[in-house]
Design a protein around this motif. Structure first.
Motif, mmCIF file in Angstrom:
data_model
loop_
_atom_site.group_PDB
_atom_site.id
_atom_site.type_symbol
_atom_site.label_atom_id
_atom_site.label_comp_id
_atom_site.label_asym_id
_atom_site.label_seq_id
_atom_site.Cartn_x
_atom_site.Cartn_y
_atom_site.Cartn_z
ATOM 1 N N VAL A 47 -1.999 -0.961 -3.762
ATOM 2 C CA VAL A 47 -3.066 -0.026 -3.415
ATOM 3 C C VAL A 47 -2.464 1.369 -3.297
ATOM 4 N N ILE A 48 -3.058 2.331 -3.980
ATOM 5 C CA ILE A 48 -2.670 3.730 -3.824
ATOM 6 C C ILE A 48 -3.712 4.380 -2.921
ATOM 7 N N ASP A 49 -3.295 4.760 -1.731
ATOM 8 C CA ASP A 49 -4.202 5.288 -0.713
ATOM 9 C C ASP A 49 -4.116 6.815 -0.716
ATOM 10 N N LEU A 50 -5.196 7.462 -1.150
ATOM 11 C CA LEU A 50 -5.233 8.921 -1.276
ATOM 12 C C LEU A 50 -6.079 9.577 -0.190
ATOM 13 N N ARG A 51 -6.464 8.826 0.823
ATOM 14 C CA ARG A 51 -7.411 9.361 1.805
ATOM 15 C C ARG A 51 -6.846 10.525 2.601
ATOM 16 N N ASP A 52 -5.521 10.623 2.719
ATOM 17 C CA ASP A 52 -4.916 11.711 3.483
ATOM 18 C C ASP A 52 -4.497 12.892 2.617
ATOM 19 N N LEU A 53 -4.849 12.858 1.334
ATOM 20 C CA LEU A 53 -4.547 13.980 0.448
ATOM 21 C C LEU A 53 -5.767 14.890 0.331
ATOM 22 N N PRO A 54 -5.591 16.209 0.435
ATOM 23 C CA PRO A 54 -6.712 17.118 0.163
ATOM 24 C C PRO A 54 -7.089 17.061 -1.310
ATOM 25 N N ALA A 55 -8.288 17.526 -1.628
ATOM 26 C CA ALA A 55 -8.821 17.385 -2.985
ATOM 27 C C ALA A 55 -7.909 18.002 -4.031
ATOM 28 N N VAL A 56 -7.349 19.182 -3.749
ATOM 29 C CA VAL A 56 -6.506 19.834 -4.746
ATOM 30 C C VAL A 56 -5.240 19.024 -4.995
ATOM 31 N N ALA A 57 -4.734 18.352 -3.962
ATOM 32 C CA ALA A 57 -3.546 17.519 -4.130
ATOM 33 C C ALA A 57 -3.879 16.244 -4.892
ATOM 34 N N VAL A 58 -5.088 15.702 -4.691
ATOM 35 C CA VAL A 58 -5.516 14.528 -5.455
ATOM 36 C C VAL A 58 -5.556 14.865 -6.941
ATOM 37 N N ALA A 59 -6.081 16.043 -7.260
ATOM 38 C CA ALA A 59 -6.149 16.456 -8.661
ATOM 39 C C ALA A 59 -4.750 16.579 -9.258
ATOM 40 N N SER A 60 -3.819 17.129 -8.486
ATOM 41 C CA SER A 60 -2.449 17.264 -8.974
ATOM 42 C C SER A 60 -1.788 15.899 -9.128
ATOM 43 N N ALA A 61 -1.990 15.022 -8.142
ATOM 44 C CA ALA A 61 -1.427 13.673 -8.225
ATOM 45 C C ALA A 61 -2.001 12.919 -9.415
ATOM 46 N N ARG A 98 0.858 -1.184 0.000
ATOM 47 C CA ARG A 98 0.000 0.000 0.000
ATOM 48 C C ARG A 98 0.895 1.235 0.000
ATOM 49 N N ILE A 99 0.683 2.125 -0.979
ATOM 50 C CA ILE A 99 1.379 3.406 -1.003
ATOM 51 C C ILE A 99 0.430 4.442 -0.419
ATOM 52 N N VAL A 100 0.788 4.972 0.742
ATOM 53 C CA VAL A 100 -0.032 5.983 1.401
ATOM 54 C C VAL A 100 0.562 7.352 1.082
ATOM 55 N N LEU A 101 -0.233 8.204 0.451
ATOM 56 C CA LEU A 101 0.209 9.551 0.100
ATOM 57 C C LEU A 101 -0.443 10.555 1.039
ATOM 58 N N PRO A 119 1.394 -5.823 -10.505
ATOM 59 C CA PRO A 119 0.397 -6.207 -9.508
ATOM 60 C C PRO A 119 -0.974 -5.613 -9.807
ATOM 61 N N VAL A 120 -1.989 -6.216 -9.234
ATOM 62 C CA VAL A 120 -3.347 -5.694 -9.367
ATOM 63 C C VAL A 120 -3.405 -4.323 -8.701
ATOM 64 N N LEU A 121 -3.926 -3.342 -9.412
ATOM 65 C CA LEU A 121 -3.906 -1.957 -8.960
ATOM 66 C C LEU A 121 -5.291 -1.509 -8.522
ATOM 67 N N THR A 122 -5.371 -0.932 -7.325
ATOM 68 C CA THR A 122 -6.603 -0.310 -6.856
ATOM 69 C C THR A 122 -6.259 1.041 -6.236
ATOM 70 N N VAL A 123 -7.271 1.905 -6.161
ATOM 71 C CA VAL A 123 -7.129 3.225 -5.556
ATOM 72 C C VAL A 123 -8.161 3.352 -4.452
ATOM 73 N N GLU A 124 -7.759 3.892 -3.319
ATOM 74 C CA GLU A 124 -8.683 4.164 -2.220
ATOM 75 C C GLU A 124 -8.620 5.647 -1.875
ATOM 76 N N PRO A 125 -9.779 6.248 -1.536
ATOM 77 C CA PRO A 125 -11.104 5.631 -1.478
ATOM 78 C C PRO A 125 -11.646 5.322 -2.868
ATOM 79 N N PRO A 126 -12.610 4.398 -2.969
ATOM 80 C CA PRO A 126 -13.127 3.991 -4.281
ATOM 81 C C PRO A 126 -13.698 5.142 -5.097
ATOM 82 N N THR A 127 -14.129 6.214 -4.438
ATOM 83 C CA THR A 127 -14.700 7.343 -5.179
ATOM 84 C C THR A 127 -13.667 7.994 -6.097
ATOM 85 N N HIS A 128 -12.373 7.818 -5.791
ATOM 86 C CA HIS A 128 -11.330 8.392 -6.638
ATOM 87 C C HIS A 128 -10.961 7.483 -7.805
#
Length: 251
Positions: A66-80, A35-38, A95-104
């Motif tokens: 798993v790319i975990d974006l839950r700790d990124l603010p929305a503007v940072a998610v857009a940039s990432a 899991r990569i936590v950003l 590997p099988v790739l997923t992104v969390e939260p699923p809404t992203h």
């Protein structure tokens, strides 16, 4: 589960794009997942760093990433996303790739079958968790031989078995830690990766005698593989090799 922090600075959860990017690799070795936590921010000058983190995670993860974006603010998610979207679209296997939260996930991962590589045609995987024990290379050889036969790749079986044996033997002897062996078959090649828990770098010059009975190491891997490399991330490393193309029937 082990964690390797990319930076020790604590960044506030804010939309301030001057906040540096933070990342952590969190691994569940038994499950074969990384899991990569950003966290923090993702200013434009962090994009090359994020690209490198994603590449390392893709090599490091045995089965699932798993790319975990839950700790990124929305503007940072857009940039990432400007880095994640083209990287995810260009992936071939891995590997099988997923992104969390699923809404992203819908906005960042490719639509259709490409979103989940488990469903990609012609792609098969196997994973084995092993101790640092003299019997581990033999267990890894059996796995590779069995999978090459099952996947219809007998022509590359001998090379894949030798390459895997050398990588696992090196990990047992030099790292002395629990390890993961992962095989991925796709597009006529077999990729072998061995993940240990020691961050020392493999030495390509170590024991260059290809006729030795054991410990031939990286030189024989380089001689038999079409490509090889390694990535170190905090608490350990993944050494990988690609065996591609069938040997002649009498080879």
């Amino acid at each position: 589960m082990a964690t390797a922090l990319g930076t020790m600075r604590r960044a506030a959860r804010t939309a301030d794009m001057s906040v540096p990017l933070e990342w952590a690799f969190r691994r569940d070795f038994r499950a074969g997942s990384t899991r990569i936590v950003l966290a923090g921010g993702c200013p434009p000058d962090a994009e090359p760093l994020l690209a490198a983190v994603l590449r390392d995670g893709d090599v490091d993860a045995p089965l699932d990433l798993v790319i975990d974006l839950r700790d990124l603010p929305a503007v940072a998610v857009a940039s990432a996303g400007t880095v994640i979207v083209p990287w995810a679209a260009a992936r071939a296997g891995g590997p099988v790739l997923t992104v969390e939260p699923p809404t992203h996930a819908a906005g960042l991962l490719p639509a259709g079958p490409g979103r989940d590589p488990k469903g990609a045609p012609g792609r098969r995987r196997a994973h084995l968790n092993l101790p640092a024990h003299p019997d581990s290379p033999a267990a890894a050889r059996r796995l590779v031989a069995d999978r090459c036969r099952a996947w219809g790749r007998p022509g590359m079986m001998e090379r894949a078995v030798i390459v895997t044996s050398e990588l696992v033997s090196n990990a047992v002897e030099h790292a002395g830690t629990e390890l993961d062996v992962t095989l991925v078959e796709q597009a006529g090649a077999v990729r072998v990766s061995v993940r240990d828990r020691a961050a020392d770098r493999p030495d390509p010059a170590a024991n260059g005698n290809l006729l030795a009975e054991r410990g031939r190491g990286i030189p024989i891997v380089a001689a038999l593989a079409s490509d090889w490399g390694f990535v170190t991330v905090g608490d350990g490393k993944t050494t990988w090799a690609v065996v591609g193309g069938d040997l002649p029937a009498d080879g």
